[in-house]
Design a protein around this motif. Structure first.
Motif, PDB file in Angstrom:
ATOM      1  N   VAL A  81       0.734  -1.047  -0.112  1.00 29.12           N
ATOM      2  CA  VAL A  81      -0.220  -0.061   0.068  1.00 29.12           C
ATOM      3  C   VAL A  81       0.733   1.182  -0.030  1.00 29.12           C
ATOM      4  CG1 VAL A  81      -1.697   1.170   1.305  1.00 29.12           C
ATOM      5  CG2 VAL A  81      -1.994  -1.210   1.101  1.00 29.12           C
ATOM      6  N   ALA A  82       1.934   1.190   0.827  1.00 33.37           N
ATOM      7  CA  ALA A  82       2.879   2.282   0.879  1.00 33.37           C
ATOM      8  C   ALA A  82       3.420   2.646  -0.429  1.00 33.37           C
ATOM      9  CB  ALA A  82       3.984   2.315   1.784  1.00 33.37           C
ATOM     10  N   ALA A  83       3.928   1.459  -1.288  1.00 39.93           N
ATOM     11  CA  ALA A  83       4.580   1.624  -2.388  1.00 39.93           C
ATOM     12  C   ALA A  83       3.403   2.110  -3.466  1.00 39.93           C
ATOM     13  CB  ALA A  83       4.881   0.290  -3.015  1.00 39.93           C
ATOM     14  N   LEU A  84       2.283   1.717  -3.379  1.00 45.78           N
ATOM     15  CA  LEU A  84       1.224   2.145  -4.213  1.00 45.78           C
ATOM     16  C   LEU A  84       1.048   3.847  -3.977  1.00 45.78           C
ATOM     17  CD1 LEU A  84      -0.922   1.582  -6.331  1.00 45.78           C
ATOM     18  CD2 LEU A  84      -2.558   1.272  -4.393  1.00 45.78           C
ATOM     19  N   ALA A  85       1.073   4.009  -2.638  1.00 46.04           N
ATOM     20  CA  ALA A  85       0.994   5.668  -2.648  1.00 46.04           C
ATOM     21  C   ALA A  85       2.085   6.336  -3.104  1.00 46.04           C
ATOM     22  CB  ALA A  85       0.761   5.905  -1.173  1.00 46.04           C
ATOM     23  N   ALA A  86       3.284   5.750  -3.159  1.00 43.28           N
ATOM     24  CA  ALA A  86       4.349   6.595  -3.744  1.00 43.28           C
ATOM     25  C   ALA A  86       4.444   6.618  -5.199  1.00 43.28           C
ATOM     26  CB  ALA A  86       5.686   5.662  -3.164  1.00 43.28           C
ATOM     27  N   GLY A 104     -15.813  12.692 -10.078  1.00 50.07           N
ATOM     28  CA  GLY A 104     -15.359  13.558 -11.034  1.00 50.07           C
ATOM     29  C   GLY A 104     -14.816  14.827  -9.969  1.00 50.07           C
ATOM     30  N   GLY A 105     -15.074  14.727  -8.713  1.00 52.51           N
ATOM     31  CA  GLY A 105     -14.447  15.536  -7.571  1.00 52.51           C
ATOM     32  C   GLY A 105     -12.873  15.701  -7.889  1.00 52.51           C
ATOM     33  N   GLU A 106     -12.482  17.220  -7.473  1.00 52.68           N
ATOM     34  CA  GLU A 106     -11.127  17.471  -7.979  1.00 52.68           C
ATOM     35  C   GLU A 106     -10.551  16.963  -6.755  1.00 52.68           C
ATOM     36  OE1 GLU A 106     -10.494  21.710  -8.762  1.00 52.68           O
ATOM     37  OE2 GLU A 106     -12.284  21.954  -9.574  1.00 52.68           O
ATOM     38  N   GLY A 107     -10.818  16.732  -5.721  1.00 50.14           N
ATOM     39  CA  GLY A 107     -10.071  16.377  -4.568  1.00 50.14           C
ATOM     40  C   GLY A 107      -9.890  14.954  -4.272  1.00 50.14           C
ATOM     41  N   GLU A 108     -10.530  14.080  -5.452  1.00 50.40           N
ATOM     42  CA  GLU A 108     -10.701  12.478  -5.066  1.00 50.40           C
ATOM     43  C   GLU A 108      -9.281  12.031  -5.051  1.00 50.40           C
ATOM     44  OE1 GLU A 108     -15.069  11.787  -7.041  1.00 50.40           O
ATOM     45  OE2 GLU A 108     -13.222  11.340  -8.223  1.00 50.40           O
ATOM     46  N   LEU A 109      -8.074  12.462  -5.861  1.00 45.71           N
ATOM     47  CA  LEU A 109      -6.966  12.022  -5.715  1.00 45.71           C
ATOM     48  C   LEU A 109      -6.350  11.934  -4.384  1.00 45.71           C
ATOM     49  CD1 LEU A 109      -4.615  10.557  -7.138  1.00 45.71           C
ATOM     50  CD2 LEU A 109      -3.627  12.659  -7.932  1.00 45.71           C
ATOM     51  N   ASN A 110      -6.525  13.415  -3.976  1.00 40.04           N
ATOM     52  CA  ASN A 110      -6.146  13.573  -2.560  1.00 40.04           C
ATOM     53  C   ASN A 110      -6.410  12.698  -1.426  1.00 40.04           C
ATOM     54  OD1 ASN A 110      -4.226  15.755  -3.397  1.00 40.04           O
ATOM     55  ND2 ASN A 110      -5.635  17.307  -3.173  1.00 40.04           N
ATOM     56  N   MET A 111      -7.786  12.571  -1.555  1.00 38.62           N
ATOM     57  CA  MET A 111      -8.328  11.739  -0.609  1.00 38.62           C
ATOM     58  C   MET A 111      -7.941  10.044  -0.803  1.00 38.62           C
ATOM     59  SD  MET A 111     -12.536  12.934  -0.416  1.00 38.62           S
ATOM     60  CE  MET A 111     -12.732  12.820  -2.253  1.00 38.62           C
ATOM     61  N   LEU A 112      -7.795   9.849  -1.959  1.00 38.36           N
ATOM     62  CA  LEU A 112      -7.176   8.354  -2.140  1.00 38.36           C
ATOM     63  C   LEU A 112      -5.822   8.477  -1.631  1.00 38.36           C
ATOM     64  CD1 LEU A 112      -6.871   5.477  -3.688  1.00 38.36           C
ATOM     65  CD2 LEU A 112      -6.147   6.699  -5.571  1.00 38.36           C
ATOM     66  N   LEU A 113      -4.737   9.254  -1.730  1.00 40.88           N
ATOM     67  CA  LEU A 113      -3.500   9.260  -1.048  1.00 40.88           C
ATOM     68  C   LEU A 113      -3.394   9.170   0.334  1.00 40.88           C
ATOM     69  CD1 LEU A 113      -1.703  11.890  -3.693  1.00 40.88           C
ATOM     70  CD2 LEU A 113      -1.410   9.516  -3.325  1.00 40.88           C
ATOM     71  N   ALA A 114      -4.429  10.075   1.043  1.00 39.88           N
ATOM     72  CA  ALA A 114      -4.793  10.054   2.271  1.00 39.88           C
ATOM     73  C   ALA A 114      -5.101   8.635   2.781  1.00 39.88           C
ATOM     74  CB  ALA A 114      -5.556  11.007   2.889  1.00 39.88           C
ATOM     75  N   ALA A 115      -5.956   8.078   2.147  1.00 39.02           N
ATOM     76  CA  ALA A 115      -6.640   6.921   2.615  1.00 39.02           C
ATOM     77  C   ALA A 115      -5.418   5.615   2.479  1.00 39.02           C
ATOM     78  CB  ALA A 115      -7.644   6.412   1.786  1.00 39.02           C
ATOM     79  N   LEU A 116      -4.591   5.786   1.432  1.00 43.21           N
ATOM     80  CA  LEU A 116      -3.458   4.991   1.022  1.00 43.21           C
ATOM     81  C   LEU A 116      -2.534   4.995   2.408  1.00 43.21           C
ATOM     82  CD1 LEU A 116      -2.998   4.899  -2.699  1.00 43.21           C
ATOM     83  CD2 LEU A 116      -4.070   2.969  -1.339  1.00 43.21           C
ATOM     84  N   ALA A 117      -2.132   6.356   2.694  1.00 43.14           N
ATOM     85  CA  ALA A 117      -1.090   6.735   3.681  1.00 43.14           C
ATOM     86  C   ALA A 117      -1.571   6.168   4.942  1.00 43.14           C
ATOM     87  CB  ALA A 117      -0.847   8.194   3.602  1.00 43.14           C
ATOM     88  N   LEU A 121       0.109   3.256   7.367  1.00 47.56           N
ATOM     89  CA  LEU A 121       0.517   3.360   8.690  1.00 47.56           C
ATOM     90  C   LEU A 121      -0.075   2.280   9.706  1.00 47.56           C
ATOM     91  CD1 LEU A 121       0.299   7.313   9.048  1.00 47.56           C
ATOM     92  CD2 LEU A 121       2.460   5.653   8.882  1.00 47.56           C
ATOM     93  N   TRP A 122      -1.374   1.898   9.520  1.00 45.93           N
ATOM     94  CA  TRP A 122      -1.917   1.133  10.379  1.00 45.93           C
ATOM     95  C   TRP A 122      -1.363  -0.380  10.025  1.00 45.93           C
ATOM     96  CZ3 TRP A 122      -4.018   2.071  14.874  1.00 45.93           C
ATOM     97  CH2 TRP A 122      -4.512   2.961  15.007  1.00 45.93           C
ATOM     98  N   LEU A 123      -1.192  -0.724   8.898  1.00 42.37           N
ATOM     99  CA  LEU A 123      -0.730  -2.055   8.512  1.00 42.37           C
ATOM    100  C   LEU A 123       0.803  -2.322   8.763  1.00 42.37           C
ATOM    101  CD1 LEU A 123      -2.592  -2.667   5.159  1.00 42.37           C
ATOM    102  CD2 LEU A 123      -3.174  -3.495   7.410  1.00 42.37           C
ATOM    103  N   LEU A 124       1.660  -1.241   8.784  1.00 43.90           N
ATOM    104  CA  LEU A 124       3.146  -1.652   8.907  1.00 43.90           C
ATOM    105  C   LEU A 124       3.621  -1.918  10.307  1.00 43.90           C
ATOM    106  CD1 LEU A 124       4.133   1.055   6.265  1.00 43.90           C
ATOM    107  CD2 LEU A 124       4.693  -1.598   6.096  1.00 43.90           C
TER     108      LEU A 124
END
Length: 221
Positions: A81-86, A104-117, A121-124
């Protein structure tokens, strides 16, 4: 004996299966056109195929279930997941046509990155609780460094989001559309969000200083 063999087999399969399920989920995102590499509009085109969203959800859920079944599988999934975020950050930076779209929201990529990060953090962490001596001379189980980092990261994401809407809502109730066009709520929400982030950072630093002091006190005594 069969039960023990089944557990060992599951433990050996899970560390491989969990990242594979994650990779399959990413492939499903691509198949559903939620990931795009050729969009020049800046917002993501409307070519996504919504039924694939259910496939992505099932694969992501299965990856988490398999990953959480064994500590090694959990950490392997966390690294994936961390590698996917990077990789996602690199693509967003280097590939002009790269988009992640869901509605189609402009912030969806940022939300995805936050979710991945946060997921990473919780899995590592190798273990969530570690043994440490207490003031009473007994050994207690306390949150480890990785667990505390995951908590701080979660608060650093959640608190500003919540306080943004709180601040914006308060400002909007006192907004006069005819006078200022209600541009104030967004600014007010941003100020509240920044204040919340600062509070979380300060609270985290203070908490770590207090914990370090307690550890030194316990070691000295």
């Amino acid at each position: 004996m069969d039960t023990t063999h089944d557990r060992r087999s599951g433990a050996s399969v899970a560390p491989v299966l969990a990242p594979l399920l994650l990779a399959a989920g990413v492939a499903a995102l691509g198949a559903g056109r939620f990931i795009q590499f050729d969009d020049d509009s800046g917002f993501g085109s409307d070519r996504w195929i919504m039924p694939w969203a259910a496939v992505v959800a099932v694969l992501a859920g299965a990856a988490l279930v398999v990953g959480l079944s064994h500590p090694v599988a959990r950490r392997r999934l966390g690294m994936a997941v961390a590698a996917l975020a990077a990789v996602t950050i690199l693509l967003a930076w280097q590939v002009e046509g790269f988009r992640f779209v869901f509605k189609g929201g402009e912030g969806e990529l940022n939300m995805l990155l936050a979710a991945l990060a946060l997921t990473a953090l919780w899995l590592l962490p190798r273990t969530y609780l570690v043994r440490s001596p207490g003031r009473d001379g007994r050994t207690h189980r306390r949150p480890g460094a990785g667990t505390r980092l995951a908590v701080y990261g979660s608060l650093l994401v959640a608190a500003p989001v919540v306080m943004f809407f709180v601040g914006a809502g308060i400002a909007e109730r006192g907004c006069d559309v005819e006078v200022d066009g209600c541009g104030l709520p967004l600014l007010e929400g941003l100020i509240w969000a920044l204040a919340a982030a600062a509070v979380v950072v300060v609270a985290g630093v203070v908490s770590e200083v207090v914990l370090a002091s307690r550890r030194r006190w316990s070691a000295a005594s």
